[in-house]
Design a protein around this motif. Sequence first.
Motif, PDB file in Angstrom:
ATOM      1  N   GLY A 151       0.881  -1.812   0.207  1.00  0.00           N
ATOM      2  CA  GLY A 151      -0.285   0.246   0.211  1.00  0.00           C
ATOM      3  C   GLY A 151       0.530   0.951  -0.025  1.00  0.00           C
ATOM      4  O   GLY A 151       0.527   2.521  -0.791  1.00  0.00           O
ATOM      5  N   ASN A 152       1.738   1.071   0.720  1.00  0.00           N
ATOM      6  CA  ASN A 152       2.986   2.722   0.712  1.00  0.00           C
ATOM      7  C   ASN A 152       3.740   2.657   0.009  1.00  0.00           C
ATOM      8  O   ASN A 152       3.639   3.320  -1.056  1.00  0.00           O
ATOM      9  N   ILE A 153       4.107   1.283  -0.764  1.00  0.00           N
ATOM     10  CA  ILE A 153       4.827   1.808  -2.403  1.00  0.00           C
ATOM     11  C   ILE A 153       4.076   1.966  -3.227  1.00  0.00           C
ATOM     12  O   ILE A 153       4.124   2.520  -4.147  1.00  0.00           O
ATOM     13  N   SER A 154       3.013   1.654  -3.811  1.00  0.00           N
ATOM     14  CA  SER A 154       2.046   1.781  -4.831  1.00  0.00           C
ATOM     15  C   SER A 154       1.477   3.165  -4.555  1.00  0.00           C
ATOM     16  O   SER A 154       1.230   3.461  -5.759  1.00  0.00           O
ATOM     17  N   GLY A 155       1.308   3.806  -3.226  1.00  0.00           N
ATOM     18  CA  GLY A 155       0.414   5.322  -3.308  1.00  0.00           C
ATOM     19  C   GLY A 155       2.371   5.850  -3.116  1.00  0.00           C
ATOM     20  O   GLY A 155       1.339   7.028  -4.108  1.00  0.00           O
ATOM     21  N   ASN A 156       2.961   5.903  -2.735  1.00  0.00           N
ATOM     22  CA  ASN A 156       3.824   6.381  -3.568  1.00  0.00           C
ATOM     23  C   ASN A 156       4.127   6.675  -4.836  1.00  0.00           C
ATOM     24  O   ASN A 156       3.837   7.526  -5.366  1.00  0.00           O
ATOM     25  N   LEU A 157       4.195   5.797  -5.011  1.00  0.00           N
ATOM     26  CA  LEU A 157       4.268   5.451  -6.970  1.00  0.00           C
ATOM     27  C   LEU A 157       3.664   6.223  -7.827  1.00  0.00           C
ATOM     28  O   LEU A 157       3.477   6.792  -8.558  1.00  0.00           O
ATOM     29  N   TYR A 158       2.108   6.199  -7.633  1.00  0.00           N
ATOM     30  CA  TYR A 158       1.100   6.190  -8.187  1.00  0.00           C
ATOM     31  C   TYR A 158       0.566   8.318  -7.898  1.00  0.00           C
ATOM     32  O   TYR A 158       0.676   8.517  -8.961  1.00  0.00           O
ATOM     33  N   SER A 159       1.785   8.366  -6.374  1.00  0.00           N
ATOM     34  CA  SER A 159       1.467   9.722  -6.466  1.00  0.00           C
ATOM     35  C   SER A 159       2.585  10.459  -7.132  1.00  0.00           C
ATOM     36  O   SER A 159       2.519  11.712  -7.750  1.00  0.00           O
TER      37      SER A 159
END
Length: 560
Positions: A151-159
Amino acid sequence: MTDQTHSKFSQNLLWRLKILTFTSGAVVMGLEIVTSRILTPVFGSTIYTWGSLIGVILSGLSLGYYLGGKLSDKHPNFEKICGIVFSVGLFIVGIPFFASSVIDFSQYVLPVPQYTPLLATFLLLMFPSVLLGFVSPYVIKLGTSSLHRVGNISGNLYSLATVGSIFGTFTTVFVLIPNLAVNQIIFGLGIALVGSSLIGLKISPKIIAMAIVVTLIIPWSSLSINTISHNGTLIFEKETLFSHLDIIEFGDNRSLYLDGLRHSSMNMDDPLDLVIDYTEYFHLGMMFNPTATNILFVGGGGFTGPKNFLDLYPQTKIDVIEIDSDVIDVARDYFNLEKNSRLQIFNDDARKHLSTFEKKYDLIILDAYASNYIPYHLMTDEFFKIVEKRLEPNGVVVSNLIGSIEGNNSPLIRAVYKTMQGTFPVSYIFPTEDNPAFVQNIMIVSSNEPYEFDRKLLLEIAQSSPIDYLDDELQEKEHFYEGLVDVSDVPFLTDQFNPSEVLFNPITQSSFTQDFQNSLPKENQHREDMVNLGLGISLSLIGLVWVIYFKKKVWIVSEK
């Protein structure tokens, strides 16, 4: 590998993934915006053009997310996604060389105004959009070392991808387009992708990337690569905030082109002469209201009309509203526009300006329409009511439109005529060509004053006037339209309902604007064609080398 070493490796990989994500997000939005400058000269700045751009990009990204997710689950490999991004960059670099052929092909196989730009956009942008869509799911797969961090990684990369898109949008709009040529921007976007992909590729791709850069920066590439060829000698070229601007010289004539279409011409031996015939019809306003002193031109172009009026009518004061500051600058630099105490220029949108500026005029000349762009907010009932408020009681409006009065290309002209009748009690129509079914400049003269004119009376006025214009034209009955204009099947245009692109798409027709262009020899065109061919062949060979390398050294190896 120790935990500390593994952590450093993961952090290093994550930063490289972030660079790839940000660059991909920035390029996809920059490409969407700059491609509009390739399509607009041919298809116009219409809802079809922009709808096609937005729809194709979103469709491609959606498909790319799906396929990229499946691919990343099978064989996640950083070198592979870098190779995919490298391939997109190479494709983008080639767009200026094959865009013209793609557009010609689209017009040939699908000559339908609503759908031709969709096909052209699909062929130009679907492939890079799909492959750039691979990036987000792929980098999330590579960047997630454990399930509890997904969740943290995907959120950072999508952001980060979204921030890249915002950056690409603003940079393209406010920095790149105002300062660089379209082909230079596209080359830059392609090279940016190629450069970002090198962080995960070996030495051979870096050599190929260097070959691409060398090919593009050689003196050849300073030549223009456009979907519309220059006619005559190009003496100035610039991407403005609103269009691609060219100044072309042929013989004694110097012409201003916006998005490939001629907007103004000047005889360099006689700068005050009216070279383009339709501009003579601006003098209809003085025939209707010979006492006019305060005159407004909406649309400047090469300022042919304002200069001519200043010279012929010494009692007048002229205001001009021109939305593009670069058009004003080139009029001063290339079209003998000099300072004059009787001339005032406003760099503004006409509707916005007239809504707030309290001055009234005896004559307003609307000349802001083009054959590849319909400024819909300048042809609605609300706009004409604003214009009426800026007219003196005996004031006159001369509106220059492009279309026909009869036949398949007439709905837009008839709709504007119907709309103007809602504000002005009297309107006269003056075609500039002999056949009312031809696509041509058409003047609609309107006023609150119930002027009663017929062609013979106007001809007498023209013959007795010291101004030697419209005498020959008004001797022909075809230039004073006396037929009944049927408005029963066309809409009344308002801000809420204005299907102007549906009513008529002028750029899909063979119109008068092409006659002058097609009659000019293409000086230096053979040399440009040979150079562009050389560049295209060079990039094709480089692309072939890359495809062979990618297939044998990246794709297959990564799946073993």
